[in-house]
Design an enzyme around this catalytic site. Structure first.
Site, PDB file in Angstrom:
ATOM      1  N   SER A  78       0.712  -0.953   0.198  1.00 27.84           N
ATOM      2  CA  SER A  78      -0.240  -0.039  -0.786  1.00 27.84           C
ATOM      3  C   SER A  78       0.789   1.524   0.286  1.00 27.84           C
ATOM      4  CB  SER A  78      -1.323   0.503   1.401  1.00 27.84           C
ATOM      5  OG  SER A  78      -1.823   1.516   1.558  1.00 27.84           O
ATOM      6  N   TYR A 115      -0.868  -0.415  10.449  1.00 28.87           N
ATOM      7  CA  TYR A 115      -1.421  -0.762   8.462  1.00 28.87           C
ATOM      8  C   TYR A 115      -0.016  -0.171   8.363  1.00 28.87           C
ATOM      9  CZ  TYR A 115      -3.876  -0.723   3.975  1.00 28.87           C
ATOM     10  OH  TYR A 115      -4.509  -1.326   3.057  1.00 28.87           O
ATOM     11  N   ALA A 154       2.817  -0.044   9.698  1.00 26.85           N
ATOM     12  CA  ALA A 154       3.814  -1.213   9.467  1.00 26.85           C
ATOM     13  C   ALA A 154       3.853  -2.676   8.967  1.00 26.85           C
ATOM     14  CB  ALA A 154       4.561  -1.357  11.340  1.00 26.85           C
TER      15      ALA A 154
HETATM   16  P1  NAP Z   1     -11.247  -5.008   1.406  1.00 23.86           P
HETATM   17  O1  NAP Z   1     -12.643  -5.102   0.547  1.00 23.86           O
HETATM   18  O2  NAP Z   1     -11.888  -5.647   2.829  1.00 23.86           O
HETATM   19  O3  NAP Z   1     -10.988  -7.218   1.089  1.00 23.86           O
HETATM   20  C1  NAP Z   1      -9.630  -7.547   1.297  1.00 23.86           C
HETATM   21  C2  NAP Z   1     -10.754  -8.803   2.024  1.00 23.86           C
HETATM   22  O4  NAP Z   1      -9.644 -10.415   2.697  1.00 23.86           O
HETATM   23  C3  NAP Z   1     -11.551  -9.379   2.710  1.00 23.86           C
HETATM   24  O5  NAP Z   1     -12.728 -10.418   1.618  1.00 23.86           O
HETATM   25  C4  NAP Z   1     -11.479 -10.133   3.847  1.00 23.86           C
HETATM   26  O6  NAP Z   1     -12.653 -11.142   4.696  1.00 23.86           O
HETATM   27  C5  NAP Z   1     -10.431 -11.064   3.091  1.00 23.86           C
HETATM   28  N1  NAP Z   1      -9.929 -11.192   4.655  1.00 23.86           N
HETATM   29  C6  NAP Z   1      -9.964 -10.558   5.759  1.00 23.86           C
HETATM   30  N2  NAP Z   1      -8.680 -10.960   6.753  1.00 23.86           N
HETATM   31  C7  NAP Z   1      -8.926 -12.709   6.334  1.00 23.86           C
HETATM   32  C8  NAP Z   1      -7.798 -13.262   7.040  1.00 23.86           C
HETATM   33  N3  NAP Z   1      -7.629 -13.159   8.357  1.00 23.86           N
HETATM   34  N4  NAP Z   1      -7.629 -14.918   6.239  1.00 23.86           N
HETATM   35  C9  NAP Z   1      -8.496 -14.717   4.664  1.00 23.86           C
HETATM   36  N5  NAP Z   1      -8.861 -13.591   4.406  1.00 23.86           N
HETATM   37  C10 NAP Z   1      -8.695 -12.450   5.023  1.00 23.86           C
HETATM   38  O7  NAP Z   1      -9.950  -4.829   0.633  1.00 23.86           O
HETATM   39  P2  NAP Z   1     -10.133  -4.042  -0.545  1.00 23.86           P
HETATM   40  O8  NAP Z   1      -9.776  -2.766  -0.172  1.00 23.86           O
HETATM   41  O9  NAP Z   1     -10.347  -4.824  -1.301  1.00 23.86           O
HETATM   42  O10 NAP Z   1      -8.209  -4.590  -0.041  1.00 23.86           O
HETATM   43  C11 NAP Z   1      -7.091  -5.775  -0.718  1.00 23.86           C
HETATM   44  C12 NAP Z   1      -6.004  -6.029  -0.058  1.00 23.86           C
HETATM   45  O11 NAP Z   1      -5.358  -4.233  -0.839  1.00 23.86           O
HETATM   46  C13 NAP Z   1      -5.832  -5.655   1.356  1.00 23.86           C
HETATM   47  O12 NAP Z   1      -4.065  -6.540   1.150  1.00 23.86           O
HETATM   48  C14 NAP Z   1      -5.457  -4.000   1.003  1.00 23.86           C
HETATM   49  O13 NAP Z   1      -4.744  -3.917   2.418  1.00 23.86           O
HETATM   50  C15 NAP Z   1      -4.791  -3.683   0.107  1.00 23.86           C
HETATM   51  N6  NAP Z   1      -4.624  -2.164  -0.281  1.00 23.86           N
HETATM   52  C16 NAP Z   1      -6.334  -2.320  -0.113  1.00 23.86           C
HETATM   53  C17 NAP Z   1      -6.299  -0.174  -0.917  1.00 23.86           C
HETATM   54  C18 NAP Z   1      -8.227  -0.020  -1.447  1.00 23.86           C
HETATM   55  O14 NAP Z   1      -7.317   1.000  -1.430  1.00 23.86           O
HETATM   56  N7  NAP Z   1      -8.532  -0.338  -1.171  1.00 23.86           N
HETATM   57  C19 NAP Z   1      -5.380   0.373  -1.072  1.00 23.86           C
HETATM   58  C20 NAP Z   1      -4.319  -0.135  -0.580  1.00 23.86           C
HETATM   59  C21 NAP Z   1      -4.136  -1.344  -0.567  1.00 23.86           C
HETATM   60  P3  NAP Z   1     -14.018 -10.556   5.299  1.00 23.86           P
HETATM   61  O15 NAP Z   1     -14.643 -10.182   4.725  1.00 23.86           O
HETATM   62  O16 NAP Z   1     -14.662 -12.003   5.630  1.00 23.86           O
HETATM   63  O17 NAP Z   1     -13.208  -9.815   6.938  1.00 23.86           O
END
Ligand code: NAP
Length: 246
Positions: A141, A154, A156
């Site tokens: 990120s 986050y 870190a």
């Molecule tokens: P999201 O919509 O919250 O999706 C994350 C998924 O990971 C959810 O389906 C969640 O399931 C699952 N998850 C959480 N804890 C887990 C675990 N312990 N084991 C297995 N699955 C787990 O997030 P996103 O925005 O798509 O983000 C995806 C990745 O991109 C993340 O690593 C995030 O840090 C990174 N990222 C996102 C952004 C952004 O702007 N969206 C920016 C920078 C980086 P549950 O719903 O059941 O909890």
């Protein structure tokens, strides 16, 4: 034989978009999420299969090594190989440093960072080493590159992922395995929907392109990093942020 991709946290958001893009690219798809409920109210499994590839989902808490071990064994048994691994699962538990409880810090490190160790060790250092081939992409990120107030845990975890990407790339490169990261900025997903209007406006002000990103703009770069076109790219972190810091 079709290649197989395993994408963690892929029932929704960026992970689901990556799964769909890789299904379109012709990979068999192993989806993952932490609970059965995550797959109950969506059509991601059927949507992947609609591209004519095989797809299954696996329930595992990727912060737990034992869960990952069971999942990786099951995916290998079902598909024969794991050619691409995308470490996407991640959470936020934001709060200012001075007020953040220790457990809130530890949880984010476990889910975002330890999970990457678990999966890189089992898939990169296990299945792919034996195959002498493989591609890994980790979701970092911009918070890991530049920091972000309220995200000590986050940022870190995401900075650690960038270091882990380089180390794994150095350890696995001679065996034909590439390891890269992408660092998204502000992308429309359920994770960012939780931000306040004030936080969203502050982010927008810093973005050169003056708009948020879409999940397809992440999945396209991940698809490239997993493709033959990126065969000589490893240890890199590609920022996908519409230009936040330059
Ligand atoms: P999201 O919509 O919250 O999706 C994350 C998924 O990971 C959810 O389906 C969640 O399931 C699952 N998850 C959480 N804890 C887990 C675990 N312990 N084991 C297995 N699955 C787990 O997030 P996103 O925005 O798509 O983000 C995806 C990745 O991109 C993340 O690593 C995030 O840090 C990174 N990222 C996102 C952004 C952004 O702007 N969206 C920016 C920078 C980086 P549950 O719903 O059941 O909890």
């Amino acid at each position: 034989m079709a290649k197989t991709a395993l994408i963690t946290g892929s029932s929704r958001g960026i992970g689901a978009a990556i799964a769909l893009r890789l299904a379109k690219d012709g990979y068999n798809i192993a989806l993952n999420d932490i609970s059965e409920a995550s797959f109950e109210n969506n059509t991601i499994l059927e949507d992947c299969r609609a591209f004519g590839v095989e797809a299954e989902y696996y329930i595992a808490d990727v912060s737990k090594y034992a869960d990952c071990e069971v999942m990786v064994k099951a995916v290998k048994a079902r598909f024969g190989t794991i050619d691409a691994l995308v470490n996407n699962a991640g959470i936020t538990r934001d709060g200012l440093l001075a007020r953040m409880p220790e457990e809130q810090y530890d949880l984010v490190i476990a889910v975002n960072q330890k999970s990457v160790f678990n999966m890189i060790k089992l898939v990169g250092g296990g299945v792919m080493l034996r195959q002498k081939s493989g591609r890994i992409v980790n979701l970092a990120s911009v918070a890991g590159l530049y920091g972000n107030p309220g995200q000590i845990n986050y940022s870190a975890s995401k900075a650690a992922i960038i270091g882990m990407t380089k180390t794994a790339a150095k350890e696995l490169g001679s065996r034909g395995i590439t390891v890269n990261a992408v660092a998204p900025g502000f992308i429309h997903t359920p994770m960012t929907d939780k931000l306040t209007e004030e936080q969203k406006a502050a982010m927008l002000g810093q973005i050169a392109m003056k708009r948020y990103g879409e999940v397809s703009e992440i999945s396209g770069v991940v698809s490239f990093l997993l493709s033959d076109d990126a065969s000589y790219v490893t240890g890199q972190t590609i920022e996908i942020s519409g230009g936040i810091m330059m």
